[in-house]
Write an enzyme that holds these catalytic residues in place. Structure first.
Site, PDB file in Angstrom:
ATOM      1  N   CYS A   1     -20.764 -27.537  30.623  1.00 15.18           N
ATOM      2  CA  CYS A   1     -20.054 -26.468  31.343  1.00 15.18           C
ATOM      3  C   CYS A   1     -21.030 -25.430  31.903  1.00 15.18           C
TER       4      CYS A   1
ATOM      5  N   GLU B   1      -4.920 -35.298  12.194  1.00 13.01           N
ATOM      6  CA  GLU B   1      -4.218 -34.486  13.200  1.00 13.01           C
ATOM      7  C   GLU B   1      -2.795 -35.017  13.303  1.00 13.01           C
TER       8      GLU B   1
ATOM      9  N   ARG C   1     -28.796 -29.642  22.679  1.00 12.48           N
ATOM     10  CA  ARG C   1     -27.865 -30.717  23.054  1.00 12.48           C
ATOM     11  C   ARG C   1     -28.629 -31.979  23.460  1.00 12.48           C
TER      12      ARG C   1
ATOM     13  N   SER D   1     -10.791 -28.845  12.865  1.00 13.41           N
ATOM     14  CA  SER D   1     -12.099 -29.435  12.537  1.00 13.41           C
ATOM     15  C   SER D   1     -13.023 -28.270  12.184  1.00 13.41           C
TER      16      SER D   1
ATOM     17  N   ASP E   1     -33.684 -20.187  20.752  1.00 11.04           N
ATOM     18  CA  ASP E   1     -32.555 -20.478  19.856  1.00 11.04           C
ATOM     19  C   ASP E   1     -31.887 -19.149  19.499  1.00 11.04           C
TER      20      ASP E   1
ATOM     21  N   LEU F   1     -10.390 -37.917  28.196  1.00 10.05           N
ATOM     22  CA  LEU F   1     -10.118 -38.441  29.537  1.00 10.05           C
ATOM     23  C   LEU F   1     -11.383 -39.034  30.166  1.00 10.05           C
TER      24      LEU F   1
ATOM     25  N   TYR G   1     -15.767 -27.619  13.681  1.00  9.98           N
ATOM     26  CA  TYR G   1     -16.096 -26.994  14.976  1.00  9.98           C
ATOM     27  C   TYR G   1     -15.016 -25.980  15.380  1.00  9.98           C
ATOM     28  N   HIS G   2     -13.745 -26.401  15.326  1.00 13.81           N
ATOM     29  CA  HIS G   2     -12.671 -25.481  15.732  1.00 13.81           C
ATOM     30  C   HIS G   2     -12.612 -24.266  14.802  1.00 13.81           C
TER      31      HIS G   2
ATOM     32  N   ARG H   1     -13.784 -40.383  28.590  1.00 16.04           N
ATOM     33  CA  ARG H   1     -14.010 -41.670  27.914  1.00 16.04           C
ATOM     34  C   ARG H   1     -13.122 -42.753  28.527  1.00 16.04           C
TER      35      ARG H   1
ATOM     36  N   LYS I   1     -14.747 -21.500  15.999  1.00 15.79           N
ATOM     37  CA  LYS I   1     -14.179 -20.731  17.117  1.00 15.79           C
ATOM     38  C   LYS I   1     -13.169 -19.696  16.619  1.00 15.79           C
TER      39      LYS I   1
ATOM     40  N   ASN J   1     -31.638 -23.570  24.062  1.00 12.00           N
ATOM     41  CA  ASN J   1     -32.699 -24.129  23.198  1.00 12.00           C
ATOM     42  C   ASN J   1     -32.821 -25.641  23.371  1.00 12.00           C
ATOM     43  N   LEU J   2     -32.055 -26.204  24.287  1.00 13.29           N
ATOM     44  CA  LEU J   2     -32.068 -27.647  24.586  1.00 13.29           C
ATOM     45  C   LEU J   2     -31.668 -28.495  23.369  1.00 13.29           C
TER      46      LEU J   2
ATOM     47  N   THR K   1     -11.650 -21.972  22.526  1.00 15.36           N
ATOM     48  CA  THR K   1     -10.961 -23.257  22.656  1.00 15.36           C
ATOM     49  C   THR K   1      -9.466 -23.101  22.402  1.00 15.36           C
TER      50      THR K   1
HETATM   51  P1  NAD Z   1     -22.756 -28.564  25.662  1.00 16.60           P
HETATM   52  O1  NAD Z   1     -23.153 -29.005  24.288  1.00 16.60           O
HETATM   53  O2  NAD Z   1     -22.912 -29.526  26.775  1.00 16.60           O
HETATM   54  O3  NAD Z   1     -23.542 -27.216  26.049  1.00 16.60           O
HETATM   55  C1  NAD Z   1     -23.878 -26.232  25.107  1.00 16.60           C
HETATM   56  C2  NAD Z   1     -25.305 -25.771  25.425  1.00 16.60           C
HETATM   57  O4  NAD Z   1     -25.671 -24.744  24.507  1.00 16.60           O
HETATM   58  C3  NAD Z   1     -26.324 -26.901  25.265  1.00 16.60           C
HETATM   59  O5  NAD Z   1     -27.139 -26.992  26.411  1.00 16.60           O
HETATM   60  C4  NAD Z   1     -27.114 -26.510  24.010  1.00 16.60           C
HETATM   61  O6  NAD Z   1     -28.467 -26.952  24.089  1.00 16.60           O
HETATM   62  C5  NAD Z   1     -26.973 -24.997  24.016  1.00 16.60           C
HETATM   63  N1  NAD Z   1     -27.066 -24.386  22.683  1.00 16.60           N
HETATM   64  C6  NAD Z   1     -26.360 -24.704  21.562  1.00 16.60           C
HETATM   65  N2  NAD Z   1     -26.737 -23.917  20.531  1.00 16.60           N
HETATM   66  C7  NAD Z   1     -27.679 -23.071  21.012  1.00 16.60           C
HETATM   67  C8  NAD Z   1     -28.463 -22.035  20.420  1.00 16.60           C
HETATM   68  N3  NAD Z   1     -28.369 -21.732  19.127  1.00 16.60           N
HETATM   69  N4  NAD Z   1     -29.346 -21.362  21.208  1.00 16.60           N
HETATM   70  C9  NAD Z   1     -29.475 -21.658  22.529  1.00 16.60           C
HETATM   71  N5  NAD Z   1     -28.772 -22.646  23.133  1.00 16.60           N
HETATM   72  C10 NAD Z   1     -27.884 -23.343  22.374  1.00 16.60           C
HETATM   73  O7  NAD Z   1     -21.242 -28.059  25.547  1.00 16.60           O
HETATM   74  P2  NAD Z   1     -20.200 -27.757  26.727  1.00 16.60           P
HETATM   75  O8  NAD Z   1     -19.269 -28.888  26.814  1.00 16.60           O
HETATM   76  O9  NAD Z   1     -20.903 -27.263  27.917  1.00 16.60           O
HETATM   77  O10 NAD Z   1     -19.405 -26.544  26.064  1.00 16.60           O
HETATM   78  C11 NAD Z   1     -19.832 -25.203  26.277  1.00 16.60           C
HETATM   79  C12 NAD Z   1     -18.911 -24.254  25.536  1.00 16.60           C
HETATM   80  O11 NAD Z   1     -17.573 -24.437  26.000  1.00 16.60           O
HETATM   81  C13 NAD Z   1     -18.900 -24.503  24.028  1.00 16.60           C
HETATM   82  O12 NAD Z   1     -18.904 -23.281  23.333  1.00 16.60           O
HETATM   83  C14 NAD Z   1     -17.585 -25.225  23.800  1.00 16.60           C
HETATM   84  O13 NAD Z   1     -17.079 -24.928  22.535  1.00 16.60           O
HETATM   85  C15 NAD Z   1     -16.703 -24.681  24.914  1.00 16.60           C
HETATM   86  N6  NAD Z   1     -15.667 -25.644  25.328  1.00 16.60           N
HETATM   87  C16 NAD Z   1     -16.018 -26.881  25.822  1.00 16.60           C
HETATM   88  C17 NAD Z   1     -15.003 -27.776  26.188  1.00 16.60           C
HETATM   89  C18 NAD Z   1     -15.319 -29.162  26.712  1.00 16.60           C
HETATM   90  O14 NAD Z   1     -14.366 -29.964  26.874  1.00 16.60           O
HETATM   91  N7  NAD Z   1     -16.561 -29.492  26.998  1.00 16.60           N
HETATM   92  C19 NAD Z   1     -13.659 -27.396  26.064  1.00 16.60           C
HETATM   93  C20 NAD Z   1     -13.347 -26.132  25.547  1.00 16.60           C
HETATM   94  C21 NAD Z   1     -14.364 -25.256  25.183  1.00 16.60           C
HETATM   95  N1  USQ Z   2      -8.863 -39.144  21.417  1.00 19.87           N
HETATM   96  C1  USQ Z   2      -8.403 -40.445  21.581  1.00 19.87           C
HETATM   97  N2  USQ Z   2      -9.305 -41.384  21.963  1.00 19.87           N
HETATM   98  C2  USQ Z   2     -10.624 -41.106  22.178  1.00 19.87           C
HETATM   99  C3  USQ Z   2     -11.072 -39.776  22.027  1.00 19.87           C
HETATM  100  C4  USQ Z   2     -10.168 -38.811  21.642  1.00 19.87           C
HETATM  101  O1  USQ Z   2      -7.224 -40.743  21.406  1.00 19.87           O
HETATM  102  O2  USQ Z   2     -11.378 -42.030  22.530  1.00 19.87           O
HETATM  103  C5  USQ Z   2      -7.890 -38.082  21.039  1.00 19.87           C
HETATM  104  C6  USQ Z   2      -8.315 -37.264  19.818  1.00 19.87           C
HETATM  105  O3  USQ Z   2      -7.923 -37.909  18.614  1.00 19.87           O
HETATM  106  C7  USQ Z   2      -7.594 -35.948  20.087  1.00 19.87           C
HETATM  107  C8  USQ Z   2      -7.586 -35.835  21.616  1.00 19.87           C
HETATM  108  O4  USQ Z   2      -7.847 -37.155  22.105  1.00 19.87           O
HETATM  109  O5  USQ Z   2      -6.266 -36.047  19.666  1.00 19.87           O
HETATM  110  C9  USQ Z   2      -8.630 -34.883  22.168  1.00 19.87           C
HETATM  111  O6  USQ Z   2      -9.924 -35.260  21.702  1.00 19.87           O
HETATM  112  P1  USQ Z   2     -11.231 -34.873  22.529  1.00 19.87           P
HETATM  113  O7  USQ Z   2     -12.398 -35.516  21.857  1.00 19.87           O
HETATM  114  O8  USQ Z   2     -11.015 -35.133  23.964  1.00 19.87           O
HETATM  115  O9  USQ Z   2     -11.267 -33.275  22.392  1.00 19.87           O
HETATM  116  P2  USQ Z   2     -11.561 -32.331  21.153  1.00 19.87           P
HETATM  117  O10 USQ Z   2     -12.168 -33.019  20.006  1.00 19.87           O
HETATM  118  O11 USQ Z   2     -10.308 -31.563  20.879  1.00 19.87           O
HETATM  119  O12 USQ Z   2     -12.666 -31.347  21.709  1.00 19.87           O
HETATM  120  C10 USQ Z   2     -12.865 -31.073  23.098  1.00 19.87           C
HETATM  121  C11 USQ Z   2     -14.236 -30.431  23.235  1.00 19.87           C
HETATM  122  C12 USQ Z   2     -14.248 -29.101  22.486  1.00 19.87           C
HETATM  123  C13 USQ Z   2     -13.104 -28.222  22.980  1.00 19.87           C
HETATM  124  C14 USQ Z   2     -11.768 -28.946  22.863  1.00 19.87           C
HETATM  125  C15 USQ Z   2     -10.652 -28.178  23.558  1.00 19.87           C
HETATM  126  O13 USQ Z   2     -15.259 -31.299  22.725  1.00 19.87           O
HETATM  127  O14 USQ Z   2     -15.484 -28.447  22.694  1.00 19.87           O
HETATM  128  O15 USQ Z   2     -13.042 -27.031  22.264  1.00 19.87           O
HETATM  129  O16 USQ Z   2     -11.864 -30.213  23.568  1.00 19.87           O
HETATM  130  S1  USQ Z   2      -9.119 -28.353  22.704  1.00 19.87           S
HETATM  131  O17 USQ Z   2      -8.889 -29.792  22.453  1.00 19.87           O
HETATM  132  O18 USQ Z   2      -8.093 -27.828  23.583  1.00 19.87           O
HETATM  133  O19 USQ Z   2      -9.219 -27.650  21.457  1.00 19.87           O
END
Ligand code: NAD
Ligand code: USQ
Length: 394
Positions: free
Chosen positions: A12, A332, A35, A187, A74, A247, A189-190, A249, A193, A32-33, A145
């Site tokens: 993002c 879930e 990911r 989870s 970091d 999606l 992770y959640h 995936r 948040k 901090n790279l 989230t």
């Molecule tokens: P991502 O893992 O691709 O990007 C996160 C970036 O933060 C990475 O480049 C990582 O290297 C960097 N990072 C992590 N910890 C760090 C630290 N301690 N210091 C400096 N850099 C650090 O994730 P994303 O999908 O881009 O998600 C970004 C944010 O959006 C996250 O907080 C995530 O929870 C939130 N979010 C993502 C989604 C999604 O579907 N991708 C949905 C809802 C919320």
């Molecule tokens: N799921 C499947 N098949 C798969 C992968 C996932 O059925 O191959 C299901 C999961 O069980 C879950 C749903 O799809 O019920 C969503 O899973 P996901 O992996 O797409 O999303 P989630 O783990 O919830 O996390 C992602 C992001 C996270 C963000 C979150 C928003 O990785 O950073 O916070 O979406 S939310 O879901 O609205 O909390």
């Protein structure tokens, strides 16, 4: 405005940094790279061939003439360097993406649980601590989230934008209160948040820090118009069992002829948003900050809700892909309703990219184009929520 994008090398963060730079903001990326390192540890790569951060930034300069500066740092571990950076830059705003964002990764082992908690909570707290310590007026925009609310349960009560109006019984009567919506993380992770939310609540109440917390749904799609300008700017596309979201995936699985991997019945309803709209929402939040003294502003950053099985059927109709119903590795609800209030960002000008428009483009331009890079061994979700998950339920 001068904006620091924490986590600006991520899925993002990268398109957001380009989007903000493109409209004239001065952008600094801090990352901090980690990911990229986790990909190496997991033995997987983005489906799209992402360039190094240096090549990305050179390409951006070459194509647009605009400079984005980068600091590798970091923010959870190196507080004094973070503070120094904030003091030197004194940004008008920061956008905070820098957290470990995969729910399955957070549930893998006690080490990944502990890493996720310490990384995410410390990253958030360190940013706020530095802002207060330096007496900055910086607006903090955080990516939260939808999962902080849980996912709506079995009825169709609407999830509000952060706060719930309740009546509290008092002396035989009721008094109104507006409270943070109760949390229900699914989870580790959640859980981080939901902890972030309390950190924001406290620093806003105690120190008046201006905060916008964007409760985002699952992001789908890959590129924006800007990341599509040159192959060196391409965005990452995660498809593996830990970081791939549902999606994307399914789109990749359809492109390589792999059965679409529904967990359980696929009755889980979730909120979705296209990556282009993520970028737009952040620009909107940045350019319309909260007023001085305003409580933490919470927007639900999502545009549509779908059940997992309906997404799979949609992809199947477009591609002829097979569907497989797998034992759910997660703990879930098998079926849930999800009704979400998202009017704040729409009223501020968001014009969404809906599934109908973006899906085919994503299959052709990204999933099919890069399908040779897929490592099929990395597709299964092998992270279990409890030792009994994935063995019993359907
Ligand atoms: P991502 O893992 O691709 O990007 C996160 C970036 O933060 C990475 O480049 C990582 O290297 C960097 N990072 C992590 N910890 C760090 C630290 N301690 N210091 C400096 N850099 C650090 O994730 P994303 O999908 O881009 O998600 C970004 C944010 O959006 C996250 O907080 C995530 O929870 C939130 N979010 C993502 C989604 C999604 O579907 N991708 C949905 C809802 C919320
Ligand atoms: N799921 C499947 N098949 C798969 C992968 C996932 O059925 O191959 C299901 C999961 O069980 C879950 C749903 O799809 O019920 C969503 O899973 P996901 O992996 O797409 O999303 P989630 O783990 O919830 O996390 C992602 C992001 C996270 C963000 C979150 C928003 O990785 O950073 O916070 O979406 S939310 O879901 O609205 O909390």
């Amino acid at each position: 405005m001068k904006v620091i994008v924490f986590g600006g090398d991520g899925f993002c963060g990268w398109p957001t940094a380009l989007g903000l730079s493109n409209v004239g903001h001065e952008v600094v990326i801090v990352d901090n790279l980690s990911r990229r390192k986790i990909d190496i540890d997991l033995g997987v790569e983005s489906l799209t061939p992402i360039a190094t951060i240096d090549d990305r930034l050179h390409a951006w300069k070459e194509i647009t003439g605009k400079t984005i500066r980068f600091f590798q740092l970091d923010i959870a571990e190196e507080y004094h360097l973070l503070r120094e950076l904030m003091r030197n830059e004194a940004p008008d705003a920061i956008v905070h993406f820098a957290e470990q964002r995969s729910a399955p990764y957070s549930m893998k082992t006690s080490e990944t649980k502990r890493y996720t908690v310490s990384n995410n909570v410390n990253a958030t707290h360190n940013i706020l601590c530095a802002i207060v310590d330096l007496k900055l007026k910086t607006h903090v925009i955080h990516l939260g989230t939808m999962g902080v609310y849980g996912y709506g349960g079995q009825d169709s009560a609407m999830i509000p934008e952060g706060y719930l109006d309740v009546m509290v019984p008092t002396d035989g009567d009721y008094v109104p209160r507006r409270i943070l919506h109760p949390v229900d993380p699914g989870s580790v992770y959640h859980l981080t948040k939901t902890l972030d939310q309390l950190v924001f609540y406290y620093y806003n109440k105690n120190d008046g820090v201006l905060i916008t917390d964007l409760h985002q749904g699952v992001v789908w799609g890959t590129n924006t118009d800007l990341t599509a300008l040159d192959q060196r700017l391409i965005n990452r596309f995660d498809y593996d069992g830990d970081y791939g979201t549902v999606l994307n995936r399914f789109l990749m699985q359809a492109a390589i002829g792999y059965p679409l991997s529904i967990h359980g019945t696929g009755g889980q309803k979730r909120a979705f948003i296209h990556i282009r709209d993520t970028v737009k929402c952040i620009q909107i939040a940045l350019e319309s900050p909260p007023d001085k003294g305003e409580r933490v502003r919470i927007f639900n950053q999502m545009t549509e809700t779908y059940r997992v099985r309906d997404l799979a059927k949609r992809v199947q109709e477009m591609t002829g892909a097979e569907i497989s119903y797998l034992e759910n590795p997660r703990k879930e609800a098998a079926e849930n309703e999800l009704v979400v209030d998202n009017k704040c960002l729409l009223e501020l000008g968001l014009s969404p990219t809906y599934l109908d428009k973006g899906l085919l483009e994503e299959i052709v331009d990204v999933a099919k184009r890069w399908r040779e890079r897929c490592d099929v061994k990395r597709i299964p979700c092998v992270s279990l929520w409890t030792s009994s998950e994935g063995k019993t339920t359907k």
